[in-house]
Design a protein around this motif. Structure first.
Motif, PDB file in Angstrom:
ATOM      1  N   THR A  42       0.832  -1.205   0.000  1.00 40.90           N
ATOM      2  CA  THR A  42       0.000   0.000   0.000  1.00 40.90           C
ATOM      3  C   THR A  42       0.864   1.250   0.000  1.00 40.90           C
ATOM      4  OG1 THR A  42      -1.738  -1.161   1.212  1.00 40.90           O
ATOM      5  CG2 THR A  42      -1.818   1.240   1.229  1.00 40.90           C
ATOM      6  N   TYR A  43       1.859   1.270   0.881  1.00 44.50           N
ATOM      7  CA  TYR A  43       2.744   2.440   0.931  1.00 44.50           C
ATOM      8  C   TYR A  43       3.528   2.595  -0.372  1.00 44.50           C
ATOM      9  CZ  TYR A  43       1.867   2.820   5.974  1.00 44.50           C
ATOM     10  OH  TYR A  43       1.283   2.982   7.199  1.00 44.50           O
ATOM     11  N   GLY A  44       3.875   1.466  -1.002  1.00 40.27           N
ATOM     12  CA  GLY A  44       4.563   1.529  -2.286  1.00 40.27           C
ATOM     13  C   GLY A  44       3.690   2.160  -3.358  1.00 40.27           C
ATOM     14  N   LEU A  45       2.396   1.828  -3.361  1.00 39.68           N
ATOM     15  CA  LEU A  45       1.475   2.428  -4.325  1.00 39.68           C
ATOM     16  C   LEU A  45       1.351   3.933  -4.094  1.00 39.68           C
ATOM     17  CD1 LEU A  45      -1.376  -0.262  -4.339  1.00 39.68           C
ATOM     18  CD2 LEU A  45       0.339   0.130  -6.122  1.00 39.68           C
ATOM     19  N   ILE A  46       1.260   4.323  -2.819  1.00 39.98           N
ATOM     20  CA  ILE A  46       1.170   5.753  -2.496  1.00 39.98           C
ATOM     21  C   ILE A  46       2.435   6.475  -2.942  1.00 39.98           C
ATOM     22  CG2 ILE A  46       1.003   7.424  -0.605  1.00 39.98           C
ATOM     23  CD1 ILE A  46      -0.644   5.329   0.934  1.00 39.98           C
ATOM     24  N   ALA A  47       3.591   5.868  -2.646  1.00 46.77           N
ATOM     25  CA  ALA A  47       4.862   6.486  -3.033  1.00 46.77           C
ATOM     26  C   ALA A  47       4.973   6.596  -4.548  1.00 46.77           C
ATOM     27  CB  ALA A  47       6.027   5.674  -2.466  1.00 46.77           C
ATOM     28  N   ALA A  48       4.539   5.562  -5.269  1.00 45.84           N
ATOM     29  CA  ALA A  48       4.620   5.578  -6.729  1.00 45.84           C
ATOM     30  C   ALA A  48       3.764   6.699  -7.311  1.00 45.84           C
ATOM     31  CB  ALA A  48       4.175   4.230  -7.293  1.00 45.84           C
ATOM     32  N   ALA A  49       2.542   6.834  -6.811  1.00 48.30           N
ATOM     33  CA  ALA A  49       1.662   7.902  -7.308  1.00 48.30           C
ATOM     34  C   ALA A  49       2.236   9.272  -6.990  1.00 48.30           C
ATOM     35  CB  ALA A  49       0.270   7.750  -6.706  1.00 48.30           C
ATOM     36  N   THR A  50       2.825   9.399  -5.801  1.00 44.32           N
ATOM     37  CA  THR A  50       3.432  10.676  -5.410  1.00 44.32           C
ATOM     38  C   THR A  50       4.621  10.992  -6.297  1.00 44.32           C
ATOM     39  OG1 THR A  50       2.727  10.337  -3.110  1.00 44.32           O
ATOM     40  CG2 THR A  50       4.470  11.956  -3.507  1.00 44.32           C
ATOM     41  N   GLN A  51       5.475  10.007  -6.543  1.00 47.39           N
ATOM     42  CA  GLN A  51       6.650  10.222  -7.399  1.00 47.39           C
ATOM     43  C   GLN A  51       6.265  10.465  -8.857  1.00 47.39           C
ATOM     44  OE1 GLN A  51       8.636  10.851  -4.663  1.00 47.39           O
ATOM     45  NE2 GLN A  51      10.203  10.257  -6.141  1.00 47.39           N
ATOM     46  N   ALA A  52       5.099   9.960  -9.259  1.00 54.22           N
ATOM     47  CA  ALA A  52       4.616  10.197 -10.621  1.00 54.22           C
ATOM     48  C   ALA A  52       3.826  11.494 -10.715  1.00 54.22           C
ATOM     49  CB  ALA A  52       3.754   9.028 -11.074  1.00 54.22           C
ATOM     50  N   ALA A 109       6.004  -2.583  -5.713  1.00 52.24           N
ATOM     51  CA  ALA A 109       4.909  -1.721  -6.162  1.00 52.24           C
ATOM     52  C   ALA A 109       5.446  -0.540  -6.962  1.00 52.24           C
ATOM     53  CB  ALA A 109       4.107  -1.235  -4.961  1.00 52.24           C
ATOM     54  N   ILE A 110       6.541   0.034  -6.506  1.00 57.00           N
ATOM     55  CA  ILE A 110       7.132   1.166  -7.227  1.00 57.00           C
ATOM     56  C   ILE A 110       7.664   0.704  -8.589  1.00 57.00           C
ATOM     57  CG2 ILE A 110       9.046   2.817  -7.192  1.00 57.00           C
ATOM     58  CD1 ILE A 110       8.653   3.077  -4.204  1.00 57.00           C
ATOM     59  N   GLU A 111       8.300  -0.466  -8.620  1.00 55.35           N
ATOM     60  CA  GLU A 111       8.819  -0.987  -9.885  1.00 55.35           C
ATOM     61  C   GLU A 111       7.687  -1.297 -10.859  1.00 55.35           C
ATOM     62  OE1 GLU A 111      11.592  -2.779 -12.719  1.00 55.35           O
ATOM     63  OE2 GLU A 111      11.443  -1.035 -11.392  1.00 55.35           O
ATOM     64  N   ALA A 112       6.594  -1.855 -10.356  1.00 51.25           N
ATOM     65  CA  ALA A 112       5.443  -2.136 -11.216  1.00 51.25           C
ATOM     66  C   ALA A 112       4.890  -0.846 -11.814  1.00 51.25           C
ATOM     67  CB  ALA A 112       4.361  -2.867 -10.425  1.00 51.25           C
ATOM     68  N   ALA A 113       4.828   0.197 -10.998  1.00 49.68           N
ATOM     69  CA  ALA A 113       4.336   1.490 -11.493  1.00 49.68           C
ATOM     70  C   ALA A 113       5.305   2.075 -12.526  1.00 49.68           C
ATOM     71  CB  ALA A 113       4.152   2.450 -10.325  1.00 49.68           C
ATOM     72  N   ARG A 114       6.596   1.917 -12.298  1.00 46.21           N
ATOM     73  CA  ARG A 114       7.585   2.430 -13.269  1.00 46.21           C
ATOM     74  C   ARG A 114       7.370   1.803 -14.641  1.00 46.21           C
ATOM     75  NH1 ARG A 114      12.120   0.928 -15.954  1.00 46.21           N
ATOM     76  NH2 ARG A 114      12.038  -1.191 -15.099  1.00 46.21           N
ATOM     77  N   ILE A 115       7.211   0.500 -14.660  1.00 44.75           N
ATOM     78  CA  ILE A 115       7.034  -0.184 -15.936  1.00 44.75           C
ATOM     79  C   ILE A 115       5.712   0.210 -16.587  1.00 44.75           C
ATOM     80  CG2 ILE A 115       6.684  -2.460 -16.966  1.00 44.75           C
ATOM     81  CD1 ILE A 115       8.734  -3.547 -14.983  1.00 44.75           C
ATOM     82  N   ALA A 116       4.638   0.243 -15.792  1.00 47.78           N
ATOM     83  CA  ALA A 116       3.324   0.586 -16.343  1.00 47.78           C
ATOM     84  C   ALA A 116       3.322   1.979 -16.957  1.00 47.78           C
ATOM     85  CB  ALA A 116       2.254   0.483 -15.257  1.00 47.78           C
TER      86      ALA A 116
END
Length: 559
Positions: A185-195, A326-333
């Motif tokens: 969950t925190y990884g998803l939040i961090a990914a959205a924030t970094q994006a 989660a962050i890596e998955a968001a990077r690729i997506a």
């Protein structure tokens, strides 16, 4: 009945532990369910208040196991935990039922005394946990102290233990305890924030993934919107719609839900939009074992759609690693404009470990550039927007937010014409688009497969993925202490495989792949690289035990 297992030591810990040194059985059912995992000579603390005729009969005890001699192989401590807790909390004016709820704190205090654990942190945690109910906080602290004092004063516990400080220094920084689902969950939040994107979760509650929905719903301050849909199909449909609208779309589920979402995942492949599909795997098929763990969704994630619909697949290896995955998955997506599977499982989701809280400044920059204007010139000189005109390096198509003037374009599942995005039934165009979508996934840049081989002389490689990391690494430790040279590699990226995978696998005489399924990764490896990978499988709903795995690997190596 529920249970919780804690493992602590003076060295790094890789698993919850094969066999507990101490079992606290609050009732006959707890003793019956867990006694098989307790080795002879271990300590069993039993709440004898619950060992009455009816509770024992319910779980099949014809006689009282505390009195019939069936537990002579263990060190039994029969303690009236309920009575002692209720007595200690009398000054608080609680009902008996309310007071009984604190008996686990009494047991924790007793164990803290047995293992010479500091008590200040536990008391501070309880006061913080129940800050809004001070009386409840103090009642739990009192029960905890009563348990510690019981160990200190009773003659029943003649022996206590002390675990030395850790011999291996941790990386300096701030740590906290975290479960796999919370880290994800925190990884998803961090990914959205970094994006710098809003995060939209479209989900339907399902064990063991529901915690992610619950936790994300608490963080609206991070520009997060959660939608509890009426079913799995509606959940992913909403998430894909959010992706079309320029948000980081996420859907969470388990194996049965993936089956229902498969058509929309195929649509996301066709639309070429970023979407995270989080699958917290459990025992199957069908409803299967909702509260047990398994790794049996790999082939479903790989091929479970009609047509050629390739999707990247990422699998975390520990509870804390769910954050990074989660962050890596968001990077690729986001980079490649594709749905991405993130395969966790029940073992990781509910397991916990210390997590080194990262410095936000060190997190990757995931910001994307949305299409803002025309990108193609027609033969007559007209400037137009082509939604399928690709980046030459990533093959990603432009991401155009609906409503942007001049960037109107068609969406849908019917095949698109290369470049223009118009509907196309042309055979040559379809073949080109299918091969291009596959080439986009094949071209995703991922880290090389790392090898753990201290001896640099191993001829056998043990290859794992996902939550088998801990048991495999613990088994490697056991084998190496016996003088057996063995190498270990662990796959995070399952589609595409790291570029050096074939070279690594073919550099060993023997490759063994332990999996909590019937050999799904082994099937993929054999098919892709034409190597004779040996499977070691287990599908009993439980994670591997390190000692059992070490024995099986030793037998395979010596065969």
């Amino acid at each position: 009945m529920s249970s919780f297992q804690l493992h602590f030591a003076d060295h790094d810990i890789l698993t919850p532990g094969d066999a507990p040194d101490v079992l606290v059985a609050m009732n006959p059912a707890a003793l019956k369910a867990n006694i098989a995992d307790v080795p002879p000579g271990a300590v069993i603390i039993v709440n004898n208040d619950e060992f009455t005729k009816r509770p024992m009969a319910k779980v099949g005890y014809a006689t009282n196991p505390l009195e019939d001699g069936s537990l002579t192989a263990y060190h039994i401590h029969s303690v009236p935990l309920t009575t002692l807790t209720v007595e200690a909390l009398k000054p608080f004016g609680l009902t008996r039922k309310e007071a009984e709820r604190s008996k686990n704190m009494f047991a924790l205090g007793l164990l803290s005394w047995m293992y010479h654990r500091p008590t200040e942190g536990t008391e501070a945690f309880l006061r913080k946990k129940f800050a809004k109910k001070p009386q409840l906080a103090e009642a739990n602290v009192t029960a905890f102290r009563a348990g510690w004092n019981y160990g200190e004063t009773t003659e029943d516990f003649a022996v206590s233990y002390q675990v030395a400080p850790a011999t291996k220094a941790f990386t300096p920084g701030t740590y906290r305890n975290i479960t796999g689902n919370l880290a994800l969950t925190y990884g998803l939040i961090a990914a959205a924030t970094q994006a710098d994107l809003p995060l939209y979760l479209g989900s339907y509650p399902i064990t063991p993934a529901s915690d992610i929905l619950h936790e994300l719903a608490r963080h609206k301050n991070f520009n997060i919107r959660t939608f509890q849909a009426e079913d799995e199909i509606a959940g992913i449909g909403a998430a894909l719609g959010a992706a079309f609208g320029g948000q980081l779309g996420v859907t969470t589920t388990s194996g049965p839900g993936v089956a229902l979402k498969s058509e929309t995942i195929g649509l996301a492949v066709s639309l070429e939009l970023p979407l995270l599909v989080v699958d917290i795997q459990r025992g199957g098929p069908s409803t299967g074992l909702p509260t047990k763990t398994e790794q049996a969704d790999l082939l479903q994630a790989m091929y479970g759609r009609n047509g050629e619909a390739p999707v990247p697949i990422i699998a975390p290896q520990t509870p804390a690693d769910c954050f990074n995955a989660a962050i890596e998955a968001a990077r690729i997506a986001l980079t490649y404009r594709t749905p991405v599977f993130l395969l966790s499982d029940g073992y990781l989701a509910n397991g916990s470990e210390p997590w080194h809280i990262p410095d936000v400044a060190n997190l990757p920059d995931l910001r994307v550039q949305f299409a803002t204007g025309t990108n193609h010139e027609l033969p007559d000189g007209t400037q137009v927007f082509w939604p399928y005109k690709r980046d030459p390096h990533t093959l990603a198509r432009p991401w155009a937010i609906p409503g942007t003037p001049g960037l109107e374009h068609r969406i849908g599942g019917i095949e698109k014409q290369n470049g223009s995005g118009n509907i196309s039934y042309d055979p040559a165009n379809h073949e080109f688009m299918v091969r291009t979508r596959q080439a986009k996934i094949d071209g995703i840049t991922v880290e090389d497969l790392a090898i753990d081989d201290p001896s640099e002389a191993a001829t056998t490689l043990v290859l794992g993925w996902g939550s088998t990391y801990g048991p495999i690494a613990a088994a490697m430790r056991r084998l190496r202490t016996q003088g057996i040279a063995v190498a270990h590699a662990h796959l995070r990226h399952l589609n595409p495989f790291p570029a050096n995978t074939e070279r690594v696998l073919k550099s060993y005489q023997r490759v063994i792949i332990p999996e909590m399924n019937l050999g799904q990764l082994a099937t993929l490896v054999r098919a892709k690289y034409a190597i004779n990978a040996h499977s070691h499988t287990q599908i009993n709903g439980m994670p591997f035990k390190a000692e059992e795995l070490a024995t099986a690997l030793k037998e395979a190596i010596n065969a």
